[in-house]
Scaffold this motif. Structure first.
Motif, PDB file in Angstrom:
ATOM      1  N   GLU A 239       0.822  -1.204   0.000  1.00  0.00           N
ATOM      2  CA  GLU A 239       0.000   0.000   0.000  1.00  0.00           C
ATOM      3  C   GLU A 239       0.863   1.264   0.000  1.00  0.00           C
ATOM      4  O   GLU A 239       0.568   2.236  -0.717  1.00  0.00           O
ATOM      5  N   SER A 240       1.954   1.242   0.788  1.00  0.00           N
ATOM      6  CA  SER A 240       2.812   2.427   0.831  1.00  0.00           C
ATOM      7  C   SER A 240       3.535   2.642  -0.493  1.00  0.00           C
ATOM      8  O   SER A 240       3.769   3.779  -0.912  1.00  0.00           O
ATOM      9  N   THR A 241       3.876   1.536  -1.164  1.00  0.00           N
ATOM     10  CA  THR A 241       4.510   1.666  -2.477  1.00  0.00           C
ATOM     11  C   THR A 241       3.549   2.284  -3.480  1.00  0.00           C
ATOM     12  O   THR A 241       3.926   3.159  -4.287  1.00  0.00           O
ATOM     13  N   LEU A 242       2.280   1.873  -3.438  1.00  0.00           N
ATOM     14  CA  LEU A 242       1.270   2.453  -4.332  1.00  0.00           C
ATOM     15  C   LEU A 242       1.089   3.945  -4.044  1.00  0.00           C
ATOM     16  O   LEU A 242       1.009   4.769  -4.973  1.00  0.00           O
ATOM     17  N   ALA A 243       1.039   4.291  -2.758  1.00  0.00           N
ATOM     18  CA  ALA A 243       0.873   5.701  -2.389  1.00  0.00           C
ATOM     19  C   ALA A 243       2.070   6.533  -2.860  1.00  0.00           C
ATOM     20  O   ALA A 243       1.911   7.674  -3.358  1.00  0.00           O
ATOM     21  N   GLU A 244       3.287   5.963  -2.717  1.00  0.00           N
ATOM     22  CA  GLU A 244       4.486   6.671  -3.172  1.00  0.00           C
ATOM     23  C   GLU A 244       4.456   6.862  -4.687  1.00  0.00           C
ATOM     24  O   GLU A 244       4.851   7.917  -5.206  1.00  0.00           O
ATOM     25  N   TYR A 245       3.973   5.858  -5.393  1.00  0.00           N
ATOM     26  CA  TYR A 245       3.905   5.952  -6.857  1.00  0.00           C
ATOM     27  C   TYR A 245       2.926   7.055  -7.286  1.00  0.00           C
ATOM     28  O   TYR A 245       3.226   7.893  -8.156  1.00  0.00           O
ATOM     29  N   LYS A 246       1.758   7.092  -6.654  1.00  0.00           N
ATOM     30  CA  LYS A 246       0.768   8.121  -7.012  1.00  0.00           C
ATOM     31  C   LYS A 246       1.298   9.518  -6.681  1.00  0.00           C
ATOM     32  O   LYS A 246       1.098  10.474  -7.445  1.00  0.00           O
ATOM     33  N   SER A 247       1.988   9.610  -5.563  1.00  0.00           N
ATOM     34  CA  SER A 247       2.555  10.904  -5.185  1.00  0.00           C
ATOM     35  C   SER A 247       3.623  11.342  -6.182  1.00  0.00           C
ATOM     36  O   SER A 247       3.713  12.520  -6.549  1.00  0.00           O
ATOM     37  N   TRP A 248       4.438  10.384  -6.614  1.00  0.00           N
ATOM     38  CA  TRP A 248       5.487  10.718  -7.586  1.00  0.00           C
ATOM     39  C   TRP A 248       4.886  11.143  -8.930  1.00  0.00           C
ATOM     40  O   TRP A 248       5.360  12.084  -9.557  1.00  0.00           O
ATOM     41  N   GLU A 249       3.852  10.459  -9.358  1.00  0.00           N
ATOM     42  CA  GLU A 249       3.213  10.809 -10.618  1.00  0.00           C
ATOM     43  C   GLU A 249       2.573  12.200 -10.532  1.00  0.00           C
ATOM     44  O   GLU A 249       2.493  12.929 -11.532  1.00  0.00           O
ATOM     45  N   ALA A 250       2.111  12.597  -9.360  1.00  0.00           N
ATOM     46  CA  ALA A 250       1.434  13.887  -9.194  1.00  0.00           C
ATOM     47  C   ALA A 250       2.402  15.051  -9.121  1.00  0.00           C
ATOM     48  O   ALA A 250       2.027  16.200  -9.308  1.00  0.00           O
ATOM     49  N   GLU A 251       3.656  14.799  -8.865  1.00  0.00           N
ATOM     50  CA  GLU A 251       4.639  15.875  -8.692  1.00  0.00           C
ATOM     51  C   GLU A 251       4.786  16.785  -9.911  1.00  0.00           C
ATOM     52  O   GLU A 251       4.837  17.999  -9.773  1.00  0.00           O
ATOM     53  N   PRO A 252       4.858  16.227 -11.131  1.00  0.00           N
ATOM     54  CA  PRO A 252       5.054  17.127 -12.287  1.00  0.00           C
ATOM     55  C   PRO A 252       3.892  18.049 -12.553  1.00  0.00           C
ATOM     56  O   PRO A 252       3.929  18.833 -13.485  1.00  0.00           O
TER      57      PRO A 252
END
Length: 840
Positions: A239-252
């Motif tokens: 779950e934390s990996t998924l959350a990190e991925y979504k956060s990374w995608e939202a950064e740009p």
């Protein structure tokens, strides 16, 4: 990049850099310090010198031990620890290399070794050596911590990597991919490797911030691919990996909502993530069991076996392999795991490099398992390894210590089988011959006949079929005859070889050489009859007549010898012989009984005969078979305990062996060295009741409750063995105490002394015809149940009946009967005693 796992004990024990000095700890106390500081410093120096001297003596002692026992694992470990403490880095390097020559090192030991080397030097030359250390370490056991240390070290100290040169980037990415292949599927710790990989690629993205858009987009796609790959693997904390991925995608500047479950996540990634999450939930139970700190090694082995079986059912070889690697890392000397692992690779993966690595590590961890070496040689042959590699592995194998010689034989034969199969590839037959010669020299003194025959027969066959040297094949058998010429099977197989090849004359010559030899068992008769059959089928009439002429006197000699042996056996009746069992219509008459003592026959642990009295035929056989044999034994009255003791051998032997072999002659003897005899026991009492009765004093090792041989009911008598005299004396003090409402009599057991007063103060008398005082003896028939134990007094007085252990007193006997006046209830004749026995 700093590793999360630290080894405080390694840091504490790490040797100090050469040259010492520097830092506050090295400063000399100033003059203003208290006056007793010099004294304290002096004492401290003395203590340090004493400790150093003790450490040096310890190191010297360990070095001497390793010279004598280089395969002592624990001594190697202690030696390395002492050298780390002393700071002798040169000796420490040699010690570690020497240990690794014999044993694989644990991940922790590899970490300590690398950290020690790093602390001593950071030059470019030392970097290569330390990098090789890490590479060796990660190859021996799967360790996520060691992989992280390895990755961090290369990333920090490799200049090409730190400067982000193309070669450095390629090297680091290849190293990360190797780490992911090795441990990326580790359910509980694999995410650490994925995270390190992503962090490295994200750092690269920052360094190329000023690069063109195409290059930056390419790097972004690398990071996105890593996220997608990790999210498709069942790992802990997904779950934390998924959350990190979504956060990374939202950064740009994406409009993705990080709070939503799958907002902005591609559908194929969502599908893979859900599947991986389900897979993780299926495995969580197994992971919880393995992570339990209180689980023993045996339980952990069982959990791994269950887990591997489950993983194997999913059909993913990579996941099964990682699980096996985890198992051997935690249970490195479990031959069960290594055998299962190698077998799985042989039938599933069949990748030569993987097979070589796993078998090499398996045989280093479990050198004593011969089967592993056999499978190793076969696996190398399947992947078409070179002859040099096979020879090297074979030589390593025969230098190991195995528990049985059969394991050495299997390794030698496996080697020969492989050479035979590859003889068409141009191998010299001399290599096979030399291997078999070495096997015979090494194994002959310790192998059994059956195994040696297998070796010799195979050798002779190969000499003829592959070596094309018949004389060499015969030489094999001639050599075997020199070593085992008295073994019938050696001659038999030698002759069989000649017959199979059609060499009639040579086979006949062998018969002439061995027909007069004395072989064990029926071998002498068999070789004679075999010669006759051979001449009937292959020889002329003259050959047949000559064979008959030769073997006839030999067979007569053997028959005479056999008859003499049988006569000796008949002189001592076999208690298992039921051929002439007595019945009610054939009873030995007392008038035929002579007043001579029968030689005491050996006690046997066999089935009892159908009757307790031998028939007239048996009596006549005894008289004709041995001049010293008679049909009756005159003895006086024996003590009740001795009578019971003689029968106990019979009862215990029957109960333990059931239907015993008629040739079995080894009984269970009881010397009663630390034993009490218990009588007047309630007939309802069993072994558990007796055990509870003596539980307050302890020390009881065995309880033998005597039972009627026919009804199997308790006879109120028992023997109880104790650990020592202290417990035995305590047991005797319980004399006259009640067991199930009856007062039991307890006395030290001593069958060799006959009837005498017991410590309990009560004389135990048999319900047999009285013929005198203590010196009077009892008489019994010559049947096996009535044997006179060795050491008994010579029989005197009138003919009476000797009572065996199983029939000392009839069922229902009580203490009241023991107090009857002399002569009351006596058995008037052998007939009455036998009738009583038959009723029982």
């Amino acid at each position: 990049m700093a590793t999360e796992e630290e080894l405080p004990e390694a840091a504490e024990a790490a040797p100090a850099p050469a040259g010492g000095g520097g830092g506050d700890d090295a400063e000399i106390p100033d003059a203003a310090a208290p006056s007793d500081s010099d004294s304290d410093s002096s004492d401290s120096d003395s203590e340090d010198e004493g400790a150093a001297a003790a450490d040096e003596l310890r190191i010297q002692a360990l070095e001497k031990t390793l010279q004598e026992q280089p395969l002592d694992y624990e001594t190697h470990v202690q030696y390395i620890q002492c050298l780390r403490k002393s700071g002798n880095i040169e000796k420490l390097r040699v010690a570690r290399e020497e240990m690794n020559k014999y044993f694989p090192l644990t991940p922790k030991m590899w970490q300590e070794w690398a950290k020690d080397e790093i602390s001593l030097s950071s030059s470019e030359e030392s970097f290569v050596d330390i990098e090789k250390l890490y590479e060796r370490g990660v190859q021996e056991y799967l360790s996520i911590k060691l992989w992280r240390d390895y990755l961090d070290y290369v990333e920090e100290h490799d200049q090409s990597v730190s400067q982000c040169t193309p070669s450095g980037l390629s090297k680091m990415r290849n190293l990360f991919e190797s780490a992911i292949t090795a441990g990326g599927l580790h359910v509980t710790e694999g995410s650490k490797l994925w995270a390190a990989y992503r962090e490295y690629e994200m750092a690269i993205l920052i360094t190329i911030a000023d690069a063109n858009d195409e290059e930056r987009e390419k790097q972004v796609q690398r990071i996105r691919t890593l996220f997608h790959r990790q999210l498709s693997v069942p790992l802990a904390d997904m779950e934390s990996t998924l959350a990190e991925y979504k956060s990374w995608e939202a950064e740009p500047g994406n409009a993705n909502d990080p709070g939503a479950d799958f907002d902005g996540v591609p559908s194929n990634v969502v599908s893979a993530y859900k599947k991986a999450n389900d897979m993780y939930n299926e495995r969580k139970h197994y992971e919880d069991q393995l992570s339990n700190a209180g689980t023993s090694e045996a339980d952990k082995l069982q959990e791994f076996v269950k887990y591997i079986k489950f993983e194997d059912s999913s059909g993913d070889p990579a996941r099964v392999q990682v699980l096996y690697e985890r198992a051997v890392s935690e249970l490195p000397v479990s031959s069960v795991i290594w055998m299962a692992y190698t077998s799985y690779l042989d039938r599933t993966l069949k990748v030569p490099s993987v097979l070589r690595s796993v078998y090499y590590r398996a045989t280093r961890n479990c050198t004593w398992v011969g089967e592993l070496w056999v499978h190793y040689l076969l696996s190398l042959e399947r992947i078409r390894a070179s002859e040099e590699e096979l020879q090297h592995v074979f030589e390593r194998a025969i230098q190991c210590s195995f528990s049985t010689m059969q394991e050495y034989l299997n390794i030698y034969l496996t080697r020969v089988h492989g050479l035979r199969r590859r003889i068409s590839d141009g191998l010299d037959f001399q290599l096979i011959r030399q291997t078999l010669t070495d096997a015979a020299e090494f194994l002959s003194p310790q192998l059994g006949t059956k195994e040696l025959l297998r070796l010799y027969a195979y050798w002779a066959k190969l000499e003829h079929s592959l070596g094309k040297d018949l004389s060499a094949g015969r030489g094999v058998w001639e050599n075997a005859i020199k070593k085992s010429g008295s073994v019938f099977e050696v001659w038999e197989q030698y002759i069989s070889m000649e017959i199979e090849m059609g060499h009639v004359h040579e086979a006949r010559s062998l018969y002439k050489r061995c027909y007069s030899k004395r072989f064990a068992g029926s071998g002498s008769e068999e070789i004679c009859h075999s010669w006759i059959r051979f001449e009937e089928e292959n020889g002329t009439l003259d050959d047949y007549d000559l064979a008959v002429k030769k073997v006839t006197p030999r067979l007569k000699e053997l028959m005479t010898f056999k008859s003499q042996e049988e006569a000796k056996v008949e002189a001592y009746p076999n208690p298992n012989d039921n051929s002439n069992a007595n019945d009610s219509s054939q009873k030995r008459k007392p008038s035929k009984m002579a007043n001579k003592q029968q030689p005491p026959s050996k006690k046997r642990k066999e089935n009892p005969p159908k009757s307790t009295m031998p028939s007239d035929d048996q009596g006549s056989n005894l008289q004709s078979g041995h001049s010293g044999a008679v049909t009756a034994v005159e003895v006086g009255e024996a003590s009740r305990e001795k009578a019971v003791a003689s029968m106990e051998m019979k009862v215990d032997g029957d109960s333990q062996t059931g239907k015993s072999n008629s040739n079995e002659t080894k009984p269970s003897f009881y010397n009663d060295k630390c034993t009490v005899f218990v009588s007047n026991i309630d007939l309802k009492a069993n072994e558990d009741d007796l055990r509870r009765f003596f539980s307050d004093i302890g020390g009881a090792t065995a309880i033998r409750l005597l039972r009627d041989r026919f009804t199997k009911k308790s006879r109120g008598l028992a023997y109880v063995d104790f650990l020592d005299n202290k417990h035995l004396e305590a047991a005797i003090k319980k004399n006259k105490q009640k067991l199930l409402g009856k007062r039991v009599s307890i006395a030290r057991s001593d069958p060799s002394k006959g009837k005498k007063s017991r410590e309990a103060g009560q004389a135990i008398q048999d319900n047999l015809p009285q013929s005198g005082g203590d010196d009077a003896k009892a008489t019994g028939s010559s049947g096996p149940d009535n044997e006179v134990p060795k050491g008994d007094a010579k029989p005197t007085g009138k003919n009476t009946c000797f009572a065996p252990r199983a029939v000392v007193k009839p069922l229902g006997w009580t203490n009241k009967d023991e107090k009857k006046p002399e002569g009351a209830g006596e058995l008037k004749s052998n007939e009455e005693f036998r009738n009583l026995l038959l009723k029982k």
